[in-house]
Write an enzyme that holds these catalytic residues in place. Structure first.
Site, mmCIF file in Angstrom:
data_model
loop_
_atom_site.group_PDB
_atom_site.id
_atom_site.type_symbol
_atom_site.label_atom_id
_atom_site.label_comp_id
_atom_site.label_asym_id
_atom_site.label_seq_id
_atom_site.Cartn_x
_atom_site.Cartn_y
_atom_site.Cartn_z
ATOM 1 N NE ARG A 301 46.401 45.954 41.851
ATOM 2 C CZ ARG A 301 46.570 45.092 40.856
ATOM 3 N NH1 ARG A 301 46.394 45.494 39.610
ATOM 4 N NH2 ARG A 301 46.892 43.842 41.098
ATOM 5 N NE ARG A 332 48.147 37.859 37.775
ATOM 6 C CZ ARG A 332 48.269 36.650 38.346
ATOM 7 N NH1 ARG A 332 47.244 36.103 38.947
ATOM 8 N NH2 ARG A 332 49.428 36.028 38.324
ATOM 9 C CG HIS A 362 53.130 45.515 46.344
ATOM 10 N ND1 HIS A 362 52.799 45.407 47.682
ATOM 11 C CD2 HIS A 362 51.949 45.488 45.664
ATOM 12 C CE1 HIS A 362 51.496 45.316 47.805
ATOM 13 N NE2 HIS A 362 50.943 45.358 46.606
ATOM 14 C CE1 TYR A 395 39.929 48.168 46.943
ATOM 15 C CE2 TYR A 395 42.270 47.767 47.101
ATOM 16 C CZ TYR A 395 41.064 47.522 46.500
ATOM 17 O OH TYR A 395 40.990 46.630 45.463
ATOM 18 N NE ARG A 487 41.847 42.008 52.263
ATOM 19 C CZ ARG A 487 42.133 41.700 51.006
ATOM 20 N NH1 ARG A 487 41.349 40.888 50.328
ATOM 21 N NH2 ARG A 487 43.212 42.170 50.426
ATOM 22 C CG HIS A 515 44.713 47.329 50.897
ATOM 23 N ND1 HIS A 515 45.668 48.244 50.491
ATOM 24 C CD2 HIS A 515 44.880 46.247 50.108
ATOM 25 C CE1 HIS A 515 46.371 47.742 49.486
ATOM 26 N NE2 HIS A 515 45.915 46.531 49.244
#
Length: 626
Positions: A301, A332, A362, A395, A487, A515
């Site tokens: 991202r 996404r 990822h 985050y 979380r 995170h």
């Protein structure tokens, strides 16, 4: 359960959530704002002077950008874009008394909350439009106007194996999706008539189970506009991340990052410590350093046009360095932004690749290759969060910087796997998904559970994987002491006699999104092992994504991770605990017990470290803090 049974139960739970959101908004948020001097008003109930104020705003700023779209034999039902806010309008022709339907889109670029002259009262944009619809339909009688919103399917229907050019294929699919993705949810207000609701359901090919009646604000994201008010008394105290002490300037001079990392591994904890002076500075340092030969990085991202990391990669490529950017085009919600960056980087001479067919990349990885006195040395950054300066402010994440030869060799092999035709299956330090991470995590749990003083602490976003949940159940039954800090989703049931009585589950919910993933195996007496990385314990992470977990070896860094976990486990302000019946309950300090908030305590610790490292300019420095 069959798929239909699951969907029915999901809808029932979702209806409960929608009801809770409406209750909190109507019974808590709005009254508390009012008591603080901030009121949300309805234009229909205002005095004449206030209505004239809103009418002027409507005529000057709103009316010119509105476009009413009629629905009749000559005008087909319009396309309703994903998550847009709209008004369903019924108008009547005075002479014939026939009723017609029209749709008015609430412009997303206009402020959602319109201020009144006193600056303390606000009117909703959609209500102001509804109150002045006569200007859009002159000569017609406005019968009713109701807000509604649709959610469309966000999944990309993409066959990667048959795509000659993945980037072009995703661009084509995004264009198709914007125009034809199925509507999967319709949100309406309670006052909508059956006539209008039936029309919307019919035209968007929905069923009754797709409709959700929301007795509060449609699109709660609009509340960010209120958050922009200059009311610091209603907000969290501002926090400016501190520079990690070993990266702080000494005597006005910036440190040599490569020397700092070469001395020993470095840990950075976001957002308590600065992303700008650590991760961004590392990439910038590498881009400018004449001894750096190559930079390789994964990007999941990314951020907007002002991304410092992207600018550094472009600068490095233009300087002749070998730069590889593995951009995940299928992240996404960020597909379009990542496509734009992929094109910009390619134009600058960066080698842009998209990873492995069928897998999302990822993992958060950077490898810098540097020539030092005729010797090639590797510098690595492995993180739990994205290379995104905006999310780095909200985050909670952890990043490890290391010059470990074994870690550098692993990253070299992993990038070769991602960019070429390598079939690497074994790594020296890293746990890699989907290669072997699940099996190695299960073995770590099993190995630890064999000890009399077995201790497992796992911090993650989600725990869903059945295989690893079973391993944790087995560890509990073997007597292991297990704490889980989860979380989000947790499919494990703690505290069930004979199954999980030695497992405790908690979640920390505060101003920052928790995170980071931190895994601890081992008691204090034996010396625990620690891992950090990008992977949650979910089938999608372990089977369908490229993920990486790295061990943390340095004793000082292990103590730092232990400190973070201990603070999380001591929290009695932000913590919620999961019980065996599947319900979460919020913790509160017991009578006489001091309150401890994880996030506030970590701020205090960050400030203490920064203060302890500060020395007068020109004095020699001995950096002991991790």
């Amino acid at each position: 359960r069959t798929a239909a049974e699951q969907l029915r139960e999901i809808r029932q739970r979702t209806l409960e959530f929608v009801g809770r959101v409406s209750h909190v908004y109507n019974q808590e948020v709005i009254p508390r704002l009012a008591r603080s001097g901030v009121r949300i008003v309805n234009p229909a109930t205002l005095a004449k002077r206030d209505r004239e104020h809103l009418l002027k705003i409507f005529e000057e700023r709103i009316f010119p950008v509105l476009t009413p779209l009629a629905v009749d034999p000559a005008h087909p039902f319009p396309y309703i874009s994903n998550l847009s806010l709209n008004l369903a309008v019924l108008v009547r022709e005075p002479a014939s008394h026939t009723t017609q339907f029209a749709r008015v889109k609430v412009p997303p670029l206009l402020p959602r909350f319109l201020p009144m002259p006193d600056g303390h009262r606000f009117a909703l944009l959609e209500q102001v439009i509804a109150a002045n619809l006569g200007a859009l339909f002159p000569g017609m009688e406005v019968v009713a106007a109701h807000p509604f919103r649709v959610t469309r399917n966000a999944d990309l229907a993409l066959e990667e194996d048959g795509a000659d050019d993945l980037l072009s294929a995703i661009e084509t699919e995004l264009r198709r999706q914007r125009r034809s993705a199925d509507v999967v949810r319709l949100e309406v207000d309670p006052g909508m008539s059956d006539e209008v609701l039936d029309l919307l359901v019919r035209e968007m090919e929905l069923v009754a189970e797709d409709v959700y009646v929301v007795d509060s604000l449609l699109d709660m994201g609009g509340l960010w506009a209120l958050h922009e008010m200059d009311r610091p008394d209603l907000k969290d105290d501002p926090w400016v991340p501190v520079t990690q002490p070993r990266l702080a300037a000494v005597g006005g001079d910036l440190p040599d990052l490569f020397r700092v990392i070469r001395e020993r591994d470095l840990l950075v904890h976001l957002p308590y410590e600065s992303f700008t002076t650590s991760v961004e500075a590392f990439i910038d340092h590498a881009a400018r350093d004449p001894h750096v030969l190559a930079i390789k990085q994964t990007l999941y991202r990314t951020s907007g046009p002002g991304s410092g990391i992207m600018a550094s990669l472009v600068r490095a490529a233009e300087a002749g360095k070998q730069v590889v950017a593995l951009i995940e085009l299928k992240a996404r919600g960020d597909e379009q932004r990542n496509i734009a960056w992929a094109r910009a980087l390619e134009e600058a001479g960066v080698h842009v690749v998209y990873g492995l067919v069928g897998l999302k990349t990822h993992a958060k990885l950077t490898l810098v290759v540097r020539l030092e006195d005729g010797i090639i040395r590797h510098y690595a950054h492995i993180g739990t969060g994205n290379y995104n300066p905006r999310t780095a402010l909200t985050y909670e994440d952890i990043g490890l910087f290391s010059a470990s030869p074994a870690l550098g060799a692993d990253l070299t092999d992993l990038f070769n796997l991602l960019t070429g035709y390598s079939r690497q299956r074994r790594f020296r330090e890293l746990l890699i998904a989907p290669v072997s991470m699940r099996a190695e995590l299960r073995e770590l749990i099993r190995r630890e559970s064999r000890h009399d003083d077995a201790r497992i602490v796992l911090k993650m976003n989600s725990l869903v994987d059945p295989d690893l949940i079973d391993a944790l159940y087995e560890a509990s039954q073997a007597g292991a002491d297990v704490d889980l800090i989860v979380r989000g989703i947790c499919c494990l049931r703690p505290g069930v006699p004979g199954l999980s009585e030695n497992i405790r589950v908690r979640s920390i919910v505060g101003r920052y999104l928790e995170h980071s993933r931190i895994l601890r195996f081992g008691s204090d007496a034996r010396g625990p092992q620690y891992y950090i990385g990008s992977a949650d314990m979910m089938p999608r992470n372990l089977d369908r994504r490229v993920e990486a977990l790295t061990p943390v070896r340095e004793a000082q860094l292990k103590r730092r991770l232990d400190e973070i976990l201990r603070v999380n486990l001591a929290d009695n302000v932000l913590a919620w605990t999961l019980h065996g019946d599947g319900h979460w309950r919020r913790l509160e300090p017991a009578p006489g017990e001091p309150a401890l908030s994880t996030q506030r305590r970590l701020m205090e610790l960050a400030l203490q470290r920064a203060a302890a490292s500060a020395v007068p300019a020109g004095k020699p420095v001995l950096l002991l803090d991790s």
